[in-house]
Design an enzyme around this catalytic site. Structure first.
Site, PDB file in Angstrom:
ATOM      1  N   LYS A 126      18.661 -23.463 -13.072  1.00 18.77           N
ATOM      2  CA  LYS A 126      18.945 -24.608 -12.200  1.00 18.77           C
ATOM      3  C   LYS A 126      17.618 -25.153 -11.698  1.00 18.77           C
ATOM      4  CE  LYS A 126      22.512 -26.827 -10.419  1.00 18.77           C
ATOM      5  NZ  LYS A 126      23.853 -27.110 -10.932  1.00 18.77           N
ATOM      6  N   ASP A 166      23.136 -33.086 -11.500  1.00 17.87           N
ATOM      7  CA  ASP A 166      23.823 -32.421 -10.388  1.00 17.87           C
ATOM      8  C   ASP A 166      23.773 -33.451  -9.258  1.00 17.87           C
ATOM      9  OD1 ASP A 166      24.788 -29.486  -9.507  1.00 17.87           O
ATOM     10  OD2 ASP A 166      23.709 -30.315  -7.821  1.00 17.87           O
TER      11      ASP A 166
HETATM   12  P1  NDP Z   1      26.976 -36.500  -6.782  1.00 23.40           P
HETATM   13  O1  NDP Z   1      25.612 -36.709  -6.275  1.00 23.40           O
HETATM   14  O2  NDP Z   1      27.497 -37.357  -7.871  1.00 23.40           O
HETATM   15  O3  NDP Z   1      28.030 -36.571  -5.580  1.00 23.40           O
HETATM   16  C1  NDP Z   1      27.946 -35.727  -4.473  1.00 23.40           C
HETATM   17  C2  NDP Z   1      28.975 -36.168  -3.458  1.00 23.40           C
HETATM   18  O4  NDP Z   1      29.017 -35.195  -2.413  1.00 23.40           O
HETATM   19  C3  NDP Z   1      28.635 -37.481  -2.802  1.00 23.40           C
HETATM   20  O5  NDP Z   1      29.810 -38.146  -2.420  1.00 23.40           O
HETATM   21  C4  NDP Z   1      27.818 -37.042  -1.588  1.00 23.40           C
HETATM   22  O6  NDP Z   1      27.827 -37.986  -0.525  1.00 23.40           O
HETATM   23  C5  NDP Z   1      28.563 -35.783  -1.184  1.00 23.40           C
HETATM   24  N1  NDP Z   1      27.603 -34.885  -0.519  1.00 23.40           N
HETATM   25  C6  NDP Z   1      26.446 -34.391  -1.024  1.00 23.40           C
HETATM   26  N2  NDP Z   1      25.813 -33.630  -0.122  1.00 23.40           N
HETATM   27  C7  NDP Z   1      26.581 -33.649   0.971  1.00 23.40           C
HETATM   28  C8  NDP Z   1      26.471 -33.048   2.250  1.00 23.40           C
HETATM   29  N3  NDP Z   1      25.417 -32.285   2.575  1.00 23.40           N
HETATM   30  N4  NDP Z   1      27.489 -33.274   3.135  1.00 23.40           N
HETATM   31  C9  NDP Z   1      28.545 -34.044   2.794  1.00 23.40           C
HETATM   32  N5  NDP Z   1      28.700 -34.648   1.593  1.00 23.40           N
HETATM   33  C10 NDP Z   1      27.734 -34.445   0.711  1.00 23.40           C
HETATM   34  O7  NDP Z   1      27.028 -34.943  -7.223  1.00 23.40           O
HETATM   35  P2  NDP Z   1      28.078 -34.223  -8.181  1.00 23.40           P
HETATM   36  O8  NDP Z   1      29.418 -34.831  -8.031  1.00 23.40           O
HETATM   37  O9  NDP Z   1      27.463 -34.122  -9.511  1.00 23.40           O
HETATM   38  O10 NDP Z   1      28.075 -32.735  -7.580  1.00 23.40           O
HETATM   39  C11 NDP Z   1      28.953 -32.327  -6.529  1.00 23.40           C
HETATM   40  C12 NDP Z   1      29.073 -30.816  -6.516  1.00 23.40           C
HETATM   41  O11 NDP Z   1      29.583 -30.362  -7.776  1.00 23.40           O
HETATM   42  C13 NDP Z   1      27.768 -30.043  -6.299  1.00 23.40           C
HETATM   43  O12 NDP Z   1      28.046 -28.864  -5.598  1.00 23.40           O
HETATM   44  C14 NDP Z   1      27.353 -29.694  -7.720  1.00 23.40           C
HETATM   45  O13 NDP Z   1      26.497 -28.568  -7.764  1.00 23.40           O
HETATM   46  C15 NDP Z   1      28.706 -29.389  -8.334  1.00 23.40           C
HETATM   47  N6  NDP Z   1      28.769 -29.435  -9.787  1.00 23.40           N
HETATM   48  C16 NDP Z   1      28.433 -30.578 -10.465  1.00 23.40           C
HETATM   49  C17 NDP Z   1      28.538 -30.629 -11.830  1.00 23.40           C
HETATM   50  C18 NDP Z   1      28.308 -31.877 -12.600  1.00 23.40           C
HETATM   51  O14 NDP Z   1      28.579 -31.885 -13.802  1.00 23.40           O
HETATM   52  N7  NDP Z   1      27.837 -32.947 -11.999  1.00 23.40           N
HETATM   53  C19 NDP Z   1      28.924 -29.428 -12.607  1.00 23.40           C
HETATM   54  C20 NDP Z   1      29.354 -28.310 -11.788  1.00 23.40           C
HETATM   55  C21 NDP Z   1      29.240 -28.335 -10.438  1.00 23.40           C
HETATM   56  P3  NDP Z   1      26.544 -38.915  -0.287  1.00 23.40           P
HETATM   57  O15 NDP Z   1      26.565 -39.909  -1.411  1.00 23.40           O
HETATM   58  O16 NDP Z   1      26.764 -39.509   1.051  1.00 23.40           O
HETATM   59  O17 NDP Z   1      25.350 -38.004  -0.337  1.00 23.40           O
END
Ligand code: NDP
Length: 450
Positions: A126, A166
Protein backbone atom coordinates in the site's frame (compact mmCIF):
# COMPACT_ATOMS: atom_id res chain seq x y z
CA UNK A 1 -4.76 -15.84 22.80
CA UNK A 2 -1.97 -18.28 21.78
CA UNK A 3 1.35 -17.41 23.51
CA UNK A 4 3.10 -16.87 20.17
CA UNK A 5 0.48 -14.26 19.23
CA UNK A 6 0.72 -12.55 22.63
CA UNK A 7 4.51 -12.26 22.30
CA UNK A 8 4.28 -11.03 18.73
CA UNK A 9 1.64 -8.45 19.54
CA UNK A 10 3.79 -7.04 22.36
CA UNK A 11 6.70 -6.87 19.96
CA UNK A 12 4.62 -5.14 17.22
CA UNK A 13 3.54 -2.47 19.72
CA UNK A 14 7.11 -1.96 21.00
CA UNK A 15 8.75 -1.85 17.58
CA UNK A 16 6.12 0.40 15.97
CA UNK A 17 5.44 3.00 18.67
CA UNK A 18 2.43 5.26 18.21
CA UNK A 19 1.15 3.38 15.15
CA UNK A 20 -2.28 2.76 16.64
CA UNK A 21 -4.11 1.87 13.42
CA UNK A 22 -1.45 -0.68 12.55
CA UNK A 23 -1.74 -2.13 16.07
CA UNK A 24 -5.54 -2.28 15.67
CA UNK A 25 -5.31 -4.14 12.35
CA UNK A 26 -2.79 -6.63 13.80
CA UNK A 27 -4.92 -7.15 16.93
CA UNK A 28 -8.07 -7.81 14.88
CA UNK A 29 -6.14 -10.43 12.93
CA UNK A 30 -4.49 -12.06 15.96
CA UNK A 31 -7.83 -12.32 17.81
CA UNK A 32 -8.85 -14.98 15.29
CA UNK A 33 -5.63 -16.97 14.81
CA UNK A 34 -5.11 -18.94 18.04
CA UNK A 35 -6.63 -22.16 16.73
CA UNK A 36 -4.61 -21.93 13.52
CA UNK A 37 -1.38 -21.89 15.53
CA UNK A 38 -2.62 -24.80 17.67
CA UNK A 39 -3.22 -26.83 14.51
CA UNK A 40 0.03 -25.75 12.84
CA UNK A 41 2.86 -25.58 15.40
CA UNK A 42 5.30 -25.15 12.52
CA UNK A 43 3.95 -21.62 11.96
CA UNK A 44 5.16 -20.57 15.41
CA UNK A 45 8.37 -22.64 15.24
CA UNK A 46 9.43 -20.90 12.03
CA UNK A 47 8.31 -17.42 13.18
CA UNK A 48 5.76 -17.01 10.39
CA UNK A 49 3.67 -14.53 12.38
CA UNK A 50 6.69 -12.45 13.35
CA UNK A 51 7.84 -12.32 9.73
CA UNK A 52 4.38 -11.41 8.42
CA UNK A 53 4.20 -8.40 10.75
CA UNK A 54 7.44 -6.92 9.47
CA UNK A 55 7.10 -5.33 6.00
CA UNK A 56 9.60 -6.62 3.45
CA UNK A 57 10.43 -3.01 2.56
CA UNK A 58 9.23 0.48 3.57
CA UNK A 59 9.92 3.48 1.39
CA UNK A 60 9.47 7.09 2.58
CA UNK A 61 10.35 9.99 0.31
CA UNK A 62 10.10 13.74 -0.24
CA UNK A 63 7.60 15.01 -2.81
CA UNK A 64 8.27 18.65 -3.70
CA UNK A 65 5.89 20.40 -6.12
CA UNK A 66 4.91 23.90 -7.19
CA UNK A 67 1.36 25.26 -6.99
CA UNK A 68 -0.25 27.54 -9.58
CA UNK A 69 0.95 30.68 -7.78
CA UNK A 70 4.59 29.52 -7.80
CA UNK A 71 4.71 28.48 -4.14
CA UNK A 72 6.67 25.30 -3.42
CA UNK A 73 5.09 22.63 -1.21
CA UNK A 74 6.74 19.57 0.31
CA UNK A 75 4.72 16.43 0.94
CA UNK A 76 5.73 13.01 2.12
CA UNK A 77 5.36 9.89 -0.04
CA UNK A 78 5.09 6.31 1.22
CA UNK A 79 5.11 2.81 -0.19
CA UNK A 80 5.06 -0.17 2.14
CA UNK A 81 5.89 -3.39 0.30
CA UNK A 82 4.54 -5.77 2.87
CA UNK A 83 4.54 -9.30 1.53
CA UNK A 84 5.29 -10.83 -1.88
CA UNK A 85 5.03 -14.59 -1.37
CA UNK A 86 1.90 -14.85 -3.50
CA UNK A 87 2.81 -12.36 -6.22
CA UNK A 88 3.98 -8.79 -6.82
CA UNK A 89 3.06 -6.28 -4.10
CA UNK A 90 -0.43 -5.05 -4.92
CA UNK A 91 -2.46 -2.33 -3.26
CA UNK A 92 -3.64 1.22 -3.81
CA UNK A 93 -2.21 4.69 -3.27
CA UNK A 94 -4.07 7.09 -0.96
CA UNK A 95 -3.77 10.88 -1.20
CA UNK A 96 -5.26 12.45 1.92
CA UNK A 97 -3.84 14.89 4.51
CA UNK A 98 -4.33 12.30 7.27
CA UNK A 99 -1.95 9.76 5.66
CA UNK A 100 1.03 8.71 7.81
CA UNK A 101 3.28 5.66 7.82
CA UNK A 102 0.82 4.19 10.35
CA UNK A 103 -2.09 4.49 7.88
CA UNK A 104 -0.12 2.87 5.08
CA UNK A 105 1.07 0.03 7.31
CA UNK A 106 -2.41 -0.84 8.56
CA UNK A 107 -3.73 -0.79 5.01
CA UNK A 108 -0.79 -2.82 3.68
CA UNK A 109 -1.15 -5.42 6.44
CA UNK A 110 -4.87 -5.90 5.67
CA UNK A 111 -4.09 -6.06 1.98
CA UNK A 112 -1.86 -9.16 2.37
CA UNK A 113 -4.75 -11.30 3.60
CA UNK A 114 -7.42 -9.73 1.40
CA UNK A 115 -5.34 -10.45 -1.68
CA UNK A 116 -4.69 -14.00 -0.51
CA UNK A 117 -8.43 -14.51 -0.05
CA UNK A 118 -9.10 -13.72 -3.72
CA UNK A 119 -7.09 -16.83 -4.66
CA UNK A 120 -5.22 -14.75 -7.26
CA UNK A 121 -1.42 -14.33 -7.56
CA UNK A 122 -0.98 -10.99 -5.78
CA UNK A 123 1.09 -9.98 -2.76
CA UNK A 124 0.26 -7.13 -0.38
CA UNK A 125 1.38 -3.50 -0.36
CA UNK A 126 0.00 0.00 0.00
CA UNK A 127 1.17 3.56 -0.43
CA UNK A 128 0.20 7.19 -0.62
CA UNK A 129 0.94 10.69 0.50
CA UNK A 130 -0.26 13.33 2.95
CA UNK A 131 -1.04 15.51 -0.09
CA UNK A 132 -4.55 17.03 0.00
CA UNK A 133 -6.04 17.04 -3.51
CA UNK A 134 -9.17 18.98 -2.42
CA UNK A 135 -9.41 22.35 -4.14
CA UNK A 136 -6.31 21.79 -6.28
CA UNK A 137 -6.38 22.55 -10.01
CA UNK A 138 -5.80 19.88 -12.64
CA UNK A 139 -2.34 21.29 -13.31
CA UNK A 140 -1.42 21.10 -9.61
CA UNK A 141 -2.64 17.52 -9.37
CA UNK A 142 -0.56 16.64 -12.44
CA UNK A 143 2.60 18.27 -11.07
CA UNK A 144 2.15 16.51 -7.75
CA UNK A 145 1.59 13.10 -9.40
CA UNK A 146 4.64 13.58 -11.61
CA UNK A 147 6.86 14.49 -8.66
CA UNK A 148 5.51 11.56 -6.62
CA UNK A 149 6.23 9.14 -9.46
CA UNK A 150 9.69 10.56 -10.12
CA UNK A 151 10.79 8.81 -6.93
CA UNK A 152 8.34 5.91 -6.74
CA UNK A 153 8.92 4.60 -10.29
CA UNK A 154 12.22 2.92 -9.34
CA UNK A 155 10.41 0.64 -6.88
CA UNK A 156 7.63 -0.45 -9.26
CA UNK A 157 7.29 -2.99 -12.07
CA UNK A 158 4.68 -5.42 -13.33
CA UNK A 159 6.54 -8.28 -11.60
CA UNK A 160 7.56 -6.21 -8.56
CA UNK A 161 4.97 -3.78 -7.30
CA UNK A 162 1.69 -2.74 -8.94
CA UNK A 163 -0.23 0.18 -7.39
CA UNK A 164 -3.85 1.23 -7.98
CA UNK A 165 -6.18 3.94 -6.60
CA UNK A 166 -7.62 4.49 -3.13
CA UNK A 167 -8.97 7.59 -1.35
CA UNK A 168 -8.13 10.66 -3.44
CA UNK A 169 -6.66 8.64 -6.29
CA UNK A 170 -8.90 7.87 -9.25
CA UNK A 171 -8.51 7.52 -13.02
CA UNK A 172 -7.16 11.08 -13.44
CA UNK A 173 -4.33 10.62 -10.94
CA UNK A 174 -3.49 7.14 -12.24
CA UNK A 175 -3.26 8.63 -15.76
CA UNK A 176 -0.74 11.25 -14.63
CA UNK A 177 1.32 8.72 -12.64
CA UNK A 178 1.31 6.08 -15.38
CA UNK A 179 2.30 8.76 -17.93
CA UNK A 180 5.29 9.80 -15.82
CA UNK A 181 6.31 6.17 -15.25
CA UNK A 182 6.19 5.52 -19.01
CA UNK A 183 8.19 8.67 -19.71
CA UNK A 184 10.96 7.94 -17.18
CA UNK A 185 11.35 4.24 -17.99
CA UNK A 186 10.70 4.47 -21.73
CA UNK A 187 8.54 1.35 -21.40
CA UNK A 188 4.83 0.90 -22.09
CA UNK A 189 4.44 -1.46 -19.17
CA UNK A 190 0.65 -1.50 -18.89
CA UNK A 191 0.65 -4.04 -16.05
CA UNK A 192 2.51 -1.72 -13.67
CA UNK A 193 -0.68 0.12 -12.66
CA UNK A 194 -4.31 -0.94 -12.42
CA UNK A 195 -7.39 1.24 -12.58
CA UNK A 196 -6.18 2.68 -15.89
CA UNK A 197 -8.47 4.33 -18.44
CA UNK A 198 -10.25 1.93 -20.79
CA UNK A 199 -8.49 3.31 -23.86
CA UNK A 200 -4.98 2.76 -22.52
CA UNK A 201 -4.92 -0.66 -20.90
CA UNK A 202 -7.65 -0.42 -18.28
CA UNK A 203 -10.16 -3.20 -17.61
CA UNK A 204 -13.91 -2.97 -17.83
CA UNK A 205 -15.69 -3.13 -14.45
CA UNK A 206 -12.54 -2.11 -12.49
CA UNK A 207 -14.08 1.25 -11.63
CA UNK A 208 -17.25 -0.41 -10.37
CA UNK A 209 -15.63 -3.55 -8.92
CA UNK A 210 -15.13 -2.70 -5.24
CA UNK A 211 -18.63 -1.31 -4.74
CA UNK A 212 -20.27 -4.01 -6.86
CA UNK A 213 -18.41 -6.64 -4.88
CA UNK A 214 -19.62 -5.22 -1.56
CA UNK A 215 -23.26 -5.46 -2.66
CA UNK A 216 -22.79 -8.94 -4.13
CA UNK A 217 -21.16 -10.14 -0.89
CA UNK A 218 -24.00 -8.65 1.15
CA UNK A 219 -26.55 -10.46 -0.97
CA UNK A 220 -24.65 -13.73 -0.53
CA UNK A 221 -24.68 -13.28 3.28
CA UNK A 222 -28.41 -12.59 3.23
CA UNK A 223 -29.00 -15.69 1.09
CA UNK A 224 -27.55 -17.87 3.87
CA UNK A 225 -30.61 -16.75 5.88
CA UNK A 226 -33.02 -17.37 2.97
CA UNK A 227 -33.19 -13.61 2.38
CA UNK A 228 -31.79 -11.11 -0.17
CA UNK A 229 -31.31 -7.39 -0.81
CA UNK A 230 -34.73 -7.13 -2.45
CA UNK A 231 -36.75 -4.45 -0.67
CA UNK A 232 -34.03 -3.68 1.88
CA UNK A 233 -33.36 -0.10 2.97
CA UNK A 234 -29.64 0.61 3.00
CA UNK A 235 -27.32 3.32 4.39
CA UNK A 236 -23.97 3.84 2.68
CA UNK A 237 -21.25 6.11 4.04
CA UNK A 238 -19.04 8.10 1.67
CA UNK A 239 -19.86 9.11 -1.88
CA UNK A 240 -16.60 8.21 -3.58
CA UNK A 241 -15.67 5.37 -5.88
CA UNK A 242 -16.62 2.50 -3.57
CA UNK A 243 -19.82 4.12 -2.28
CA UNK A 244 -21.21 5.11 -5.69
CA UNK A 245 -20.90 1.64 -7.18
CA UNK A 246 -22.11 -0.09 -4.04
CA UNK A 247 -25.23 2.08 -4.38
CA UNK A 248 -25.58 1.13 -8.04
CA UNK A 249 -25.37 -2.61 -7.40
CA UNK A 250 -27.69 -2.47 -4.37
CA UNK A 251 -30.28 -0.80 -6.61
CA UNK A 252 -29.73 -3.44 -9.32
CA UNK A 253 -30.23 -6.19 -6.74
CA UNK A 254 -33.53 -4.71 -5.59
CA UNK A 255 -32.54 -2.71 -2.51
CA UNK A 256 -32.89 1.02 -1.97
CA UNK A 257 -30.09 3.24 -0.62
CA UNK A 258 -31.59 6.12 1.34
CA UNK A 259 -28.50 7.90 2.70
CA UNK A 260 -24.85 8.61 1.93
CA UNK A 261 -22.20 11.15 2.99
CA UNK A 262 -18.91 12.92 2.47
CA UNK A 263 -16.54 14.31 5.07
CA UNK A 264 -18.64 17.49 5.40
CA UNK A 265 -22.13 16.04 5.89
CA UNK A 266 -24.82 13.52 4.99
CA UNK A 267 -27.76 13.27 2.62
CA UNK A 268 -31.06 11.54 3.41
CA UNK A 269 -33.36 10.79 0.48
CA UNK A 270 -36.24 8.78 1.86
CA UNK A 271 -37.36 7.25 -1.46
CA UNK A 272 -33.87 6.35 -2.62
CA UNK A 273 -30.82 8.26 -3.84
CA UNK A 274 -30.69 9.44 -7.45
CA UNK A 275 -27.55 7.61 -8.55
CA UNK A 276 -27.25 9.18 -11.97
CA UNK A 277 -27.23 12.62 -10.38
CA UNK A 278 -24.66 11.54 -7.80
CA UNK A 279 -22.30 10.10 -10.41
CA UNK A 280 -22.58 13.23 -12.54
CA UNK A 281 -21.90 15.44 -9.50
CA UNK A 282 -19.02 13.47 -8.03
CA UNK A 283 -17.23 11.99 -11.05
CA UNK A 284 -17.83 14.62 -13.71
CA UNK A 285 -18.44 17.95 -11.99
CA UNK A 286 -16.41 17.10 -8.83
CA UNK A 287 -19.00 18.80 -6.61
CA UNK A 288 -19.60 18.36 -2.89
CA UNK A 289 -22.57 16.42 -1.55
CA UNK A 290 -23.99 19.65 -0.11
CA UNK A 291 -25.06 20.52 -3.69
CA UNK A 292 -27.14 17.34 -4.05
CA UNK A 293 -30.35 18.53 -2.39
CA UNK A 294 -30.61 21.68 -4.49
CA UNK A 295 -30.13 19.66 -7.65
CA UNK A 296 -32.67 17.09 -6.48
CA UNK A 297 -35.29 19.79 -6.25
CA UNK A 298 -35.87 19.65 -2.51
CA UNK A 299 -36.68 15.92 -2.42
CA UNK A 300 -33.84 15.18 -0.03
CA UNK A 301 -32.34 16.55 3.19
CA UNK A 302 -28.69 17.58 3.65
CA UNK A 303 -27.30 17.50 7.21
CA UNK A 304 -24.13 19.54 7.55
CA UNK A 305 -21.54 17.95 9.84
CA UNK A 306 -23.64 14.85 10.55
CA UNK A 307 -22.09 11.38 10.47
CA UNK A 308 -24.41 9.34 8.22
CA UNK A 309 -24.87 6.60 10.84
CA UNK A 310 -26.66 9.09 13.05
CA UNK A 311 -29.47 8.99 10.49
CA UNK A 312 -30.24 5.39 11.52
CA UNK A 313 -33.35 6.52 13.41
CA UNK A 314 -35.07 8.14 10.42
CA UNK A 315 -33.65 5.82 7.77
CA UNK A 316 -34.85 2.52 9.33
CA UNK A 317 -32.21 0.63 7.38
CA UNK A 318 -31.74 -3.12 7.47
CA UNK A 319 -28.31 -2.92 5.83
CA UNK A 320 -25.27 -0.70 6.51
CA UNK A 321 -22.37 -0.40 4.08
CA UNK A 322 -19.54 1.76 5.49
CA UNK A 323 -17.60 2.87 2.38
CA UNK A 324 -15.72 6.03 3.49
CA UNK A 325 -12.71 5.51 5.75
CA UNK A 326 -11.25 3.75 8.80
CA UNK A 327 -12.85 3.98 12.25
CA UNK A 328 -15.86 5.94 11.00
CA UNK A 329 -18.55 3.73 12.58
CA UNK A 330 -18.45 3.77 16.38
CA UNK A 331 -20.13 1.86 19.21
CA UNK A 332 -22.84 4.47 19.76
CA UNK A 333 -23.85 4.45 16.09
CA UNK A 334 -23.68 0.66 15.92
CA UNK A 335 -26.19 0.51 18.81
CA UNK A 336 -28.44 3.02 17.03
CA UNK A 337 -28.37 0.95 13.84
CA UNK A 338 -29.16 -2.26 15.72
CA UNK A 339 -32.02 -0.59 17.58
CA UNK A 340 -33.51 0.47 14.25
CA UNK A 341 -33.75 -2.89 12.55
CA UNK A 342 -30.24 -3.62 11.21
CA UNK A 343 -29.61 -7.17 9.97
CA UNK A 344 -26.38 -6.92 7.94
CA UNK A 345 -23.19 -4.87 7.66
CA UNK A 346 -20.57 -5.19 4.91
CA UNK A 347 -17.43 -3.07 5.02
CA UNK A 348 -16.65 -1.36 1.71
CA UNK A 349 -13.92 0.73 3.34
CA UNK A 350 -10.90 -0.74 5.13
CA UNK A 351 -11.44 -1.12 8.90
CA UNK A 352 -14.36 1.37 9.03
CA UNK A 353 -15.93 -0.17 12.15
CA UNK A 354 -14.18 0.35 15.49
CA UNK A 355 -13.56 -2.79 17.60
CA UNK A 356 -16.37 -1.67 19.98
CA UNK A 357 -18.81 -1.30 17.08
CA UNK A 358 -17.93 -4.78 15.83
CA UNK A 359 -18.61 -6.19 19.31
CA UNK A 360 -22.09 -4.59 19.24
CA UNK A 361 -22.82 -6.21 15.87
CA UNK A 362 -21.53 -9.60 16.99
CA UNK A 363 -23.51 -9.55 20.23
CA UNK A 364 -26.67 -8.67 18.30
CA UNK A 365 -25.96 -11.53 15.82
CA UNK A 366 -25.86 -9.14 12.87
CA UNK A 367 -24.37 -10.59 9.68
CA UNK A 368 -20.99 -8.83 9.53
CA UNK A 369 -18.58 -8.90 6.58
CA UNK A 370 -15.12 -7.42 7.25
CA UNK A 371 -13.49 -5.28 4.56
CA UNK A 372 -10.90 -7.96 3.84
CA UNK A 373 -13.66 -10.08 2.34
CA UNK A 374 -16.39 -7.63 1.32
CA UNK A 375 -14.22 -5.10 -0.53
CA UNK A 376 -11.85 -7.60 -2.18
CA UNK A 377 -13.68 -7.28 -5.52
CA UNK A 378 -11.62 -4.20 -6.39
CA UNK A 379 -8.22 -5.81 -6.05
CA UNK A 380 -9.51 -9.02 -7.62
CA UNK A 381 -10.57 -7.08 -10.72
CA UNK A 382 -7.18 -5.35 -10.66
CA UNK A 383 -5.62 -8.80 -10.88
CA UNK A 384 -7.91 -9.47 -13.87
CA UNK A 385 -6.66 -6.21 -15.39
CA UNK A 386 -3.07 -7.47 -14.96
CA UNK A 387 -4.03 -10.75 -16.66
CA UNK A 388 -5.52 -8.87 -19.61
CA UNK A 389 -2.45 -6.62 -19.87
CA UNK A 390 -0.11 -9.63 -19.81
CA UNK A 391 -2.03 -11.43 -22.57
CA UNK A 392 -2.81 -8.22 -24.52
CA UNK A 393 -6.50 -9.00 -24.29
CA UNK A 394 -9.53 -6.95 -23.37
CA UNK A 395 -12.55 -8.76 -22.03
CA UNK A 396 -16.15 -7.59 -22.43
CA UNK A 397 -18.08 -5.93 -19.62
CA UNK A 398 -20.34 -8.99 -19.23
CA UNK A 399 -17.41 -11.43 -19.11
CA UNK A 400 -15.55 -9.35 -16.51
CA UNK A 401 -18.62 -8.79 -14.36
CA UNK A 402 -19.36 -12.52 -14.44
CA UNK A 403 -15.83 -13.24 -13.21
CA UNK A 404 -16.17 -10.64 -10.46
CA UNK A 405 -19.41 -12.28 -9.30
CA UNK A 406 -17.74 -15.71 -9.29
CA UNK A 407 -14.79 -14.37 -7.30
CA UNK A 408 -17.07 -12.71 -4.71
CA UNK A 409 -19.11 -15.89 -4.35
CA UNK A 410 -15.84 -17.83 -4.00
CA UNK A 411 -14.62 -15.49 -1.24
CA UNK A 412 -17.97 -15.78 0.52
CA UNK A 413 -17.78 -19.56 0.32
CA UNK A 414 -14.19 -19.59 1.63
CA UNK A 415 -15.24 -17.48 4.63
CA UNK A 416 -18.24 -19.68 5.40
CA UNK A 417 -16.44 -23.01 5.10
CA UNK A 418 -13.34 -21.86 7.01
CA UNK A 419 -15.48 -20.47 9.83
CA UNK A 420 -17.36 -23.80 10.02
CA UNK A 421 -14.14 -25.79 9.92
CA UNK A 422 -12.88 -23.79 12.92
CA UNK A 423 -16.10 -24.23 14.89
CA UNK A 424 -17.36 -20.65 14.42
CA UNK A 425 -20.20 -20.87 11.89
CA UNK A 426 -21.35 -17.48 10.60
CA UNK A 427 -18.19 -15.68 11.84
CA UNK A 428 -17.04 -13.95 8.65
CA UNK A 429 -14.19 -12.16 10.45
CA UNK A 430 -12.64 -15.42 11.54
CA UNK A 431 -13.39 -17.06 8.20
CA UNK A 432 -11.73 -14.27 6.17
CA UNK A 433 -8.71 -13.88 8.46
CA UNK A 434 -7.95 -17.59 8.74
CA UNK A 435 -8.48 -18.42 5.07
CA UNK A 436 -6.24 -15.52 4.00
CA UNK A 437 -3.59 -16.17 6.66
CA UNK A 438 -3.29 -19.90 5.95
CA UNK A 439 -2.61 -19.32 2.26
CA UNK A 440 0.12 -16.77 2.98
CA UNK A 441 1.65 -18.81 5.80
CA UNK A 442 1.83 -22.00 3.71
CA UNK A 443 3.58 -20.14 0.90
CA UNK A 444 6.04 -18.59 3.36
CA UNK A 445 6.92 -22.01 4.76
CA UNK A 446 7.40 -23.41 1.25
CA UNK A 447 9.85 -20.65 0.37
CA UNK A 448 12.09 -21.06 3.39
CA UNK A 449 13.31 -18.34 5.72
CA UNK A 450 13.01 -15.25 3.54
P1 NDP B 1 -12.75 8.10 -2.64
O1 NDP B 1 -11.71 9.11 -2.43
O2 NDP B 1 -13.29 7.86 -4.00
O3 NDP B 1 -14.00 8.40 -1.69
C1 NDP B 1 -13.88 8.47 -0.30
C2 NDP B 1 -15.19 8.93 0.28
O4 NDP B 1 -15.12 8.82 1.70
C3 NDP B 1 -15.50 10.37 -0.03
O5 NDP B 1 -16.89 10.56 -0.08
C4 NDP B 1 -14.88 11.10 1.16
O6 NDP B 1 -15.46 12.37 1.42
C5 NDP B 1 -15.19 10.13 2.29
N1 NDP B 1 -14.15 10.28 3.32
C6 NDP B 1 -12.81 10.13 3.17
N2 NDP B 1 -12.17 10.38 4.32
C7 NDP B 1 -13.12 10.69 5.20
C8 NDP B 1 -13.09 11.04 6.58
N3 NDP B 1 -11.94 11.14 7.25
N4 NDP B 1 -14.30 11.28 7.18
C9 NDP B 1 -15.45 11.19 6.49
N5 NDP B 1 -15.54 10.86 5.18
C10 NDP B 1 -14.39 10.62 4.56
O7 NDP B 1 -12.14 6.73 -2.03
P2 NDP B 1 -12.62 5.23 -2.30
O8 NDP B 1 -14.09 5.18 -2.49
O9 NDP B 1 -11.73 4.66 -3.32
O10 NDP B 1 -12.22 4.53 -0.91
C11 NDP B 1 -13.11 4.47 0.21
C12 NDP B 1 -12.68 3.37 1.15
O11 NDP B 1 -12.70 2.11 0.46
C13 NDP B 1 -11.27 3.49 1.73
O12 NDP B 1 -11.26 2.95 3.02
C14 NDP B 1 -10.45 2.61 0.81
O13 NDP B 1 -9.26 2.15 1.42
C15 NDP B 1 -11.43 1.48 0.57
N6 NDP B 1 -11.17 0.65 -0.60
C16 NDP B 1 -11.13 1.21 -1.85
C17 NDP B 1 -10.93 0.42 -2.95
C18 NDP B 1 -11.00 0.96 -4.34
O14 NDP B 1 -10.97 0.16 -5.28
N7 NDP B 1 -11.09 2.25 -4.54
C19 NDP B 1 -10.68 -1.03 -2.82
C20 NDP B 1 -10.85 -1.53 -1.46
C21 NDP B 1 -11.06 -0.69 -0.42
P3 NDP B 1 -14.69 13.70 0.98
O15 NDP B 1 -14.81 13.75 -0.51
O16 NDP B 1 -15.40 14.79 1.69
O17 NDP B 1 -13.27 13.53 1.45
Amino acid sequence: MHSNLVANFDSVVKRNPGETEFHQAVKEMFDTLSDVLERHPEFARLSVVERICEPERQIIFRVPWMDDSGKVHVNRGFRVEFNSVLGPYKGGLRFHPSVTLDTVKFLGFEQIFKNALTGLPIGGGKGGSDFDPKGRSDAEIMRFCQSFMTELYRHLGEYTDVPAGDIGVGAREIGYMFGQYKRITNRYEAGVFTGKGLEWGGARVRKEATGFGVAIFTNEMLKTKGDSLVGKRVIVSGSGNVALYAIKKVHQLGGVVVACSDSAGSVFDKDGLDLELLVQMKEVERLRLSDYSAKRGGLSEYHEGLNVWELAGVASAQVALPCATQNELHEKEAKLLVANGLIAVAEGANMPSTPDAIRVFQQAKILFAPGKAANAGGVATSALEMQQNASRQSWSYEETEKRLEEIMRGIHEACVTTAEEYGAPGDYILGANVAGFERVARAMLAMGVI
